[in-house]
Design an enzyme around this catalytic site. Sequence first.
Site, PDB file in Angstrom:
ATOM      1  N   ASP A 203       0.836  -1.207   0.000  1.00 33.45           N
ATOM      2  CA  ASP A 203       0.000   0.000   0.000  1.00 33.45           C
ATOM      3  C   ASP A 203       0.870   1.257   0.000  1.00 33.45           C
ATOM      4  O   ASP A 203       0.361   2.377  -0.088  1.00 33.45           O
ATOM      5  CB  ASP A 203      -1.033  -0.012   1.132  1.00 33.45           C
ATOM      6  CG  ASP A 203      -0.409  -0.050   2.505  1.00 33.45           C
ATOM      7  OD1 ASP A 203       0.833  -0.152   2.618  1.00 33.45           O
ATOM      8  OD2 ASP A 203      -1.175   0.013   3.508  1.00 33.45           O
ATOM      9  N   SER A 204       2.196   1.063   0.009  1.00 31.08           N
ATOM     10  CA  SER A 204       3.102   2.189  -0.249  1.00 31.08           C
ATOM     11  C   SER A 204       2.809   2.796  -1.614  1.00 31.08           C
ATOM     12  O   SER A 204       3.227   3.921  -1.897  1.00 31.08           O
ATOM     13  CB  SER A 204       4.570   1.733  -0.181  1.00 31.08           C
ATOM     14  OG  SER A 204       4.780   0.578  -0.975  1.00 31.08           O
TER      15      SER A 204
ATOM     16  N   ASP B 101      -1.032  -6.096   0.100  1.00 32.90           N
ATOM     17  CA  ASP B 101      -1.418  -5.439   1.358  1.00 32.90           C
ATOM     18  C   ASP B 101      -2.930  -5.263   1.425  1.00 32.90           C
ATOM     19  O   ASP B 101      -3.561  -4.872   0.436  1.00 32.90           O
ATOM     20  CB  ASP B 101      -0.787  -4.037   1.432  1.00 32.90           C
ATOM     21  CG  ASP B 101       0.528  -4.016   2.172  1.00 32.90           C
ATOM     22  OD1 ASP B 101       0.757  -4.892   3.030  1.00 32.90           O
ATOM     23  OD2 ASP B 101       1.341  -3.110   1.888  1.00 32.90           O
TER      24      ASP B 101
ATOM     25  N   LYS C  24      -1.136  -9.235   3.215  1.00 34.29           N
ATOM     26  CA  LYS C  24      -0.306  -8.765   4.344  1.00 34.29           C
ATOM     27  C   LYS C  24      -1.134  -7.818   5.200  1.00 34.29           C
ATOM     28  O   LYS C  24      -1.827  -6.939   4.667  1.00 34.29           O
ATOM     29  CB  LYS C  24       0.963  -8.075   3.841  1.00 34.29           C
ATOM     30  CG  LYS C  24       1.829  -7.538   4.989  1.00 34.29           C
ATOM     31  CD  LYS C  24       3.259  -7.230   4.575  1.00 34.29           C
ATOM     32  CE  LYS C  24       3.428  -5.923   3.841  1.00 34.29           C
ATOM     33  NZ  LYS C  24       2.966  -4.725   4.593  1.00 34.29           N
TER      34      LYS C  24
ATOM     35  N   GLU D 158      -0.960  -5.391   8.868  1.00 33.06           N
ATOM     36  CA  GLU D 158      -0.062  -4.745   9.824  1.00 33.06           C
ATOM     37  C   GLU D 158      -0.592  -4.906  11.244  1.00 33.06           C
ATOM     38  O   GLU D 158      -1.800  -4.707  11.476  1.00 33.06           O
ATOM     39  CB  GLU D 158       0.056  -3.247   9.509  1.00 33.06           C
ATOM     40  CG  GLU D 158       0.705  -2.977   8.157  1.00 33.06           C
ATOM     41  CD  GLU D 158       0.887  -1.489   7.870  1.00 33.06           C
ATOM     42  OE1 GLU D 158       0.580  -0.659   8.765  1.00 33.06           O
ATOM     43  OE2 GLU D 158       1.330  -1.158   6.762  1.00 33.06           O
TER      44      GLU D 158
ATOM     45  N   GLU E  37       9.777  -4.024  10.182  1.00 29.73           N
ATOM     46  CA  GLU E  37      10.167  -2.726   9.599  1.00 29.73           C
ATOM     47  C   GLU E  37      10.686  -1.787  10.686  1.00 29.73           C
ATOM     48  O   GLU E  37      10.035  -1.615  11.736  1.00 29.73           O
ATOM     49  CB  GLU E  37       8.958  -2.090   8.885  1.00 29.73           C
ATOM     50  CG  GLU E  37       9.308  -0.736   8.251  1.00 29.73           C
ATOM     51  CD  GLU E  37       8.295  -0.241   7.223  1.00 29.73           C
ATOM     52  OE1 GLU E  37       7.306  -0.955   6.941  1.00 29.73           O
ATOM     53  OE2 GLU E  37       8.516   0.867   6.703  1.00 29.73           O
TER      54      GLU E  37
HETATM   55  O1  KIV Z   1       3.612  -1.096   1.556  1.00 28.70           O
HETATM   56  C1  KIV Z   1       4.795  -1.486   1.510  1.00 28.70           C
HETATM   57  O2  KIV Z   1       5.531  -1.253   0.548  1.00 28.70           O
HETATM   58  C2  KIV Z   1       5.295  -2.263   2.644  1.00 28.70           C
HETATM   59  C3  KIV Z   1       6.759  -2.541   2.690  1.00 28.70           C
HETATM   60  C4  KIV Z   1       7.481  -1.338   3.080  1.00 28.70           C
HETATM   61  C5  KIV Z   1       7.063  -3.692   3.574  1.00 28.70           C
HETATM   62  O3  KIV Z   1       4.539  -2.607   3.499  1.00 28.70           O
END
Ligand code: KIV
Length: 281
Positions: free
Chosen positions: A44-45, A83, A112, A114, A180
């Site tokens: 989600d970056s 994510d 994924k 968090e 992280e």
């Molecule tokens: O969203 C993302 O790119 C991430 C990585 C930094 C692990 O969660």
Amino acid sequence: MRTTLADIQQMKASGERIAMLTAYDFPSAKIAERAGAPVLLVGDSLGMVVLGHDTTLPVSLDDMVRHASAVMRGSRKALIVCDLPFLTYASEADAVAAARRVMQETGVQAVKLEGGAPIIPIVKRLTDLGVPVMGHLGFTPQSQNQLGVKVQARQAAAARQLINDALALEAAGAFAVVLELVPAPLAEAVTARLRIPAIGIGAGAGCDGQVQVWHDLLGLYDAKPHRHAKRYAEIGDAIETALRSYVDEVRSGAFPTKSNSSTMEAAELAAALEVDPLPLI
Ligand code: KIV
């Protein structure tokens, strides 16, 4: 045949380090896979590096579905993890609905999430239902308003909590966990205690693998790279130079040339224009 969960478990067992990186679209997935990355994260970056938001918080499930679909189309061999965005897994029912969408609509193999203790029942529910889950501990960007963007768990109590969270994620069925912005010695200790792979970002060399953001590796985002990122190329500068040449050549008339153009029979054009044929150049 794509990389499987068993494959990356085997990589941990044999000490083969896991090189994971983010991918957000068709070309980035294709190139990352050609480069040999066994695991790609549709992070989600993308909210920041692709969509231009300040944080990952505005990212929607629709965003993830669109980008994850493109990554799937661009890859054949990598394990693709997607994510789940901010607040799309706040309850077990929400998490099941979100995982159903990304897995059914895109074909990604895993999601994924968090967080630690508060999301353990959610992780357990997903894994009981057959959804492969990657955890994410330490600095969790979706909670950045609470945590601040900084290294986490430097003090004993928080470090102990992080170890317990990692073990709880493993017990809940997570197949891997991202660490992280965690102090390197703590990340190494967590990695040693886990049977599942620990993938670090800003967590030192003692993890089973590393993950980095595509744009950070390639110099495509931000004038100031994160300390934990290494720039392997300055692609942003290279793109700018190429585009500047294009703009200059359009202005000067150097582009396009005959070889970039096509022609037609003079008679056909004349008929279309209802004038006498002129020789075409
Ligand atoms: O969203 C993302 O790119 C991430 C990585 C930094 C692990 O969660």
